[in-house]
Design an enzyme around this catalytic site. Structure first.
Site, mmCIF file in Angstrom:
data_model
loop_
_atom_site.group_PDB
_atom_site.id
_atom_site.type_symbol
_atom_site.label_atom_id
_atom_site.label_comp_id
_atom_site.label_asym_id
_atom_site.label_seq_id
_atom_site.Cartn_x
_atom_site.Cartn_y
_atom_site.Cartn_z
ATOM 1 N N ARG A 163 -19.657 5.334 1.380
ATOM 2 C CA ARG A 163 -18.737 5.976 0.478
ATOM 3 C C ARG A 163 -18.943 6.468 -0.939
ATOM 4 O O ARG A 163 -18.186 6.283 -1.913
ATOM 5 C CB ARG A 163 -17.344 4.754 0.368
ATOM 6 N N SER A 238 -7.920 1.900 2.589
ATOM 7 C CA SER A 238 -8.737 0.614 2.291
ATOM 8 C C SER A 238 -8.650 0.608 0.671
ATOM 9 O O SER A 238 -9.207 1.440 -0.080
ATOM 10 C CB SER A 238 -10.355 0.658 2.555
ATOM 11 N N GLU A 337 -11.629 0.190 -4.313
ATOM 12 C CA GLU A 337 -12.374 1.373 -3.628
ATOM 13 C C GLU A 337 -11.513 2.601 -4.073
ATOM 14 O O GLU A 337 -11.914 3.546 -4.363
ATOM 15 C CB GLU A 337 -12.242 1.396 -1.984
#
Ligand SMILES: Cc1cc2nc3c(=O)[nH]c(=O)nc-3n(C[C@H](O)[C@H](O)[C@H](O)COP(=O)(O)OP(=O)(O)OC[C@H]3O[C@@H](n4cnc5c(N)ncnc54)[C@H](O)[C@@H]3O)c2cc1C
Length: 341
Positions: A163, A238, A337
């Site tokens: 990510r 998320s 995140e």
């Protein structure tokens, strides 16, 4: 064309559905317009380039300029058994997945239903079900604000990681505007169905008999069961990263889990990745609310704004409460995140 709107409502530009405004909203259609966009943005104290705002939490009205690319074009360069796609940053990733898989092209099917646009997907190295944007992105064209020109970054210079990418690295934050991405997709079957949930769907099938559209639809169906549709239940997916810890920390968590089986993933560097969802669920947060912010009942990693009544502070209060319980019970610090703006 560059369009400018001052005092603009960002509700439709963030999947958390936060009713925040920015001082100026600047949209453009062509990479050549970026210098003009930056000139208009420089009249304000700060600016940020967004995609669909599906990984952002605006914490208050933004006193700067919000930049957005409207270009959604796609060009095909045919190369016998593969195709090089040249895609504009503003195209929705899921549209790209649908277009390519409908044409029988392999490589993007596991990224089905990830919200957001192609440019941001590269910046984030968006991924799911064993696939990542960085696997397919062969060349990234990004405007460098420091040099005032477009640079071409081959895959190996993009530093794709979990990510993350070079474009997101703290030292480069805000420096590059990704405007075009070259992606390699294949005409021959290369299904990636090793992920357990996908393996189960295609049990007994010869992988060579599958089509990319079938895999895409299976991924979309699995996601529909697990994740809220941001058009119906606002969220940013998320909320927390999966913590990566030293082996001793992992052993301590196992001991503290008193008999529970702790899912984990052994990493090459000797560290262990623990699913944040599991930690959050063990702390009893699955499906729980704190004020108008709620933890999604099928995936505790997702914080939602189900009635669109939550303010940024409500989301942050739930984030902090969850992180505090995980820290107290397991001694592990969760990091968001989602990016706060
Ligand atoms: C329900 C749901 C499910 C999700 N599932 C997944 C998943 O499975 N896998 C996954 O990886 N993510 C997932 N996400 C998170 C999100 O969709 C991805 O991170 C996505 O890539 C963000 O795209 P965006 O266009 O919305 O970017 P934004 O949220 O608008 O921006 C993200 C970052 O990219 C920067 N940025 C945006 N465009 C550009 C550009 N052109 N040039 C330079 N910088 C830019 C922004 O400044 C910001 O830092 C999910 C989100 C939701 C709401």
């Amino acid at each position: 064309m560059v369009s400018t709107i001052d005092n603009y409502d960002l509700s439709e530009h963030n999947t958390f559905g936060m009713k925040v405004r920015c001082a100026r909203f600047l949209e453009y259609d062509r990479p050549q317009e970026i210098p003009e966009v930056l000139r208009l943005a420089a009249e304000l104290p700060r600016h940020i380039h967004i995609g669909s705002g599906s990984n952002l939490l605006f914490t208050q009205d933004y006193d700067g300029a919000v930049l957005h690319c409207r270009a959604k074009g796609i060009k095909y360069m045919d190369m016998i058994d593969r195709v090089n796609l040249v895609v504009d940053a503003g195209m929705k990733l899921d549209d790209l997945v649908r277009i390519t898989t409908d044409q029988g092209l392999w490589g993007l099917e596991n990224l089905a239903s990830i919200p957001g646009e192609v440019g941001a997907a590269v910046v984030q190295n968006a991924g799911a079900y064993g696939a990542e944007m960085g696997y397919r992105a062969m060349d990234v064209h990004a405007f460098d604000k420091q040099l005032g020109d477009t640079l071409y970054f081959p895959q190996w210079d993009c530093d794709f990681g979990y990510r993350t990418s070079m474009f997101k690295a703290p030292e480069n934050k805000g420096r590059y505007i990704v405007h075009t991405v070259e992606l390699l997709v294949y005409k021959f079957p290369c299904p990636n169905i090793e992920y357990p949930a996908l393996k189960k769907v295609f049990e007994g099938r010869d992988p060579k008999s599958l089509t990319p559209a079938e895999v895409r639809d299976a991924v979309a169906a699995i996601r529909r069961d697990k994740l809220p549709d941001p058009a119906v239940v606002p969220s940013a997916g998320s909320y927390f990263k999966n913590p990566v810890v030293d082996r001793e920390v992992y052993d301590r968590v196992v001991a503290a889990a008193s008999g529970l089986t702790l899912p984990h993933y052994d990493m090459e560097n000797g560290k262990v990745k623990i699913p944040a969802a599991w930690l959050i669920e063990q702390c009893g947060w699955k499906g729980k609310s704190l004020g108008p912010a709620t933890v999604w009942h099928n995936q505790p990693l997702v914080i939602t704004n189900p009635d669109r009544k939550a303010q940024p502070a409500d989301i942050i209060a739930l984030e902090r409460a969850i992180a505090a319980s995980v820290l107290e019970r397991f001694g592990i610090e969760l990091t968001p995140e989602v990016e706060k703006v």
